[in-house]
Design an enzyme around this catalytic site. Structure first.
Site, mmCIF file in Angstrom:
data_model
loop_
_atom_site.group_PDB
_atom_site.id
_atom_site.type_symbol
_atom_site.label_atom_id
_atom_site.label_comp_id
_atom_site.label_asym_id
_atom_site.label_seq_id
_atom_site.Cartn_x
_atom_site.Cartn_y
_atom_site.Cartn_z
ATOM 1 N N GLY A 161 0.716 -1.262 -0.128
ATOM 2 C CA GLY A 161 -0.014 -0.305 -0.432
ATOM 3 C C GLY A 161 1.106 1.617 0.059
ATOM 4 N N GLY A 203 2.702 2.964 -2.466
ATOM 5 C CA GLY A 203 3.098 3.377 -3.482
ATOM 6 C C GLY A 203 2.246 4.366 -4.186
ATOM 7 N N CYS A 255 -1.248 3.747 -5.467
ATOM 8 C CA CYS A 255 -1.873 2.347 -4.945
ATOM 9 C C CYS A 255 -2.922 3.249 -3.868
ATOM 10 C CB CYS A 255 -0.872 1.482 -4.204
ATOM 11 S SG CYS A 255 -1.435 0.595 -3.155
#
Length: 349
Positions: A181, A183, A186
């Site tokens: 998570g 990114g 993301c």
């Protein structure tokens, strides 16, 4: 249900405390690392940064550019076998030595990678990549790949806790990819409520991996070169970059021109854009866990890489680390509530 009381930290929560140094110049810093591996007999040396295996980032063109800096590229899994064949036939040994072949965990993926590795003995790296590395399926698939490729360097992920790092290493992974998570494109953490702050994940997973003679890749969360330094300082052996390498001519995707300015589209691999491109639709049981963004076109990636490496050398200089290898033991993190003076951020060109 249980609650862990200790606070977990991301890159924005800390700074690295400066320390006395005998270095006179950033040019004295050596960023190259040399690794041996738990299972593979291969030795790797180079700068331990990896271009992410996203379809817009992990391209054959990116391999060609980053190999000049002795940096790896995790080539995305959506290239066809024919495209791989053409690339391998036209590439030198030096370029192929900087390629990581990414795959999913289906039978089709396994058959495809067996064919790809028959193309050249210079291909040495495999990345088994799924969003949720906690599945029993990835463990069984990893064992299958390790049995078939006993001499290849295999990384698998993604996970964020020590016990799963140990499970993957004991099942055949030389390297474990860490991050759920963080990114830039993301949205898994907000869509699912699941995740782990990246710096704490690195620290805890590195401890688990190194105890078993394994390594970790920090995957996601870096927005500036200082974050990369923090990842290495926290114990990461490699750092994978996606968003920081987006928007360059080596990336896939069309260049869009609006009001005399050029842009490129960048999206997460669980976004609506990615699912529609590769599956034709969003499956009825799924939700998008990624963003699609339009970012300014930045030209060639070389200048961005030089800026990143310059920032890393400066980080090492501030703590007296003559080699990147020394950065972890020279790092003391301090908890902070601010990172930079933002007064003129609105006036950036």
């Amino acid at each position: 249900m249980r609650i862990e009381e200790d606070i977990k930290l991301g890159f924005k929560d800390v700074l690295i405390r400066p320390k006395r140094s005998i270095l006179k110049s950033r040019s004295q810093v050596n960023l190259a690392r040399c690794f041996s591996f738990k299972y593979s007999a291969s030795i790797w040396s180079g700068i331990p940064i990896i271009a992410a295996n996203m379809d817009t980032i992990g391209t054959f063109e990116m391999v060609k550019s980053l190999s000049k800096f002795n940096i790896l590229t995790a080539v995305h899994k959506y290239y066809s076998f024919e495209e791989w064949k053409n690339f391998v036939c036209l590439s030198s040994k030096e370029i192929l030595n900087h390629v990581i072949v990414s795959i999913g965990t289906s039978n089709i993926d396994f058959l495809k990678i067996k064919k790809i590795f028959l193309l050249s003995s210079e291909l040495k790296y495999i990345c088994i990549d799924v969003a949720n590395g906690y599945s029993e399926h990835i463990v069984s698939f990893l064992k299958l790949v390790r049995d078939y490729f006993p001499d290849k360097i295999i990384c698998a992920g993604n996970v964020v806790t020590g016990e799963m790092v140990e499970e993957l290493i004991l099942s055949g992974a030389d390297i474990v990819k860490v991050g759920i998570g963080p990114g830039s494109v993301c949205t898994t953490r907000v869509k699912t409520g699941v995740g782990y702050p990246q710096l704490s994940a690195i620290i805890e997973c590195a401890d688990a991996a190194h105890g078993l003679n394994g390594q970790i890749i920090s995957d996601g969360g870096c927005t500036v070169s200082g974050d990369i330094a923090k990842a290495f300082g926290g114990g990461a052996d490699f750092v994978m970059l996606g968003g920081m390498l987006s928007g360059h001519k080596e990336c896939s995707g069309d260049i869009i021109e609006e009001k005399s300015k050029k842009y490129m589209i960048f999206y997460g691999m669980s976004s609506v854009s990615a699912m529609q491109r590769y599956e034709g639709k969003i499956a009825g049981y799924r939700a998008s866990e990624g963003k699609t963004v339009k970012i300014p076109f930045r030209g060639g990636v070389d200048s961005t890489i030089r800026d990143i490496l310059g920032g890393l050398r400066s980080s090492c200089t501030y703590v007296g680390a003559e080699k990147l290898k020394e950065l972890t033991k020279r790092t003391t993190f301090i908890r902070v509530t601010e990172q930079e003076n933002c007064i003129f951020n609105a006036f950036k060109e």
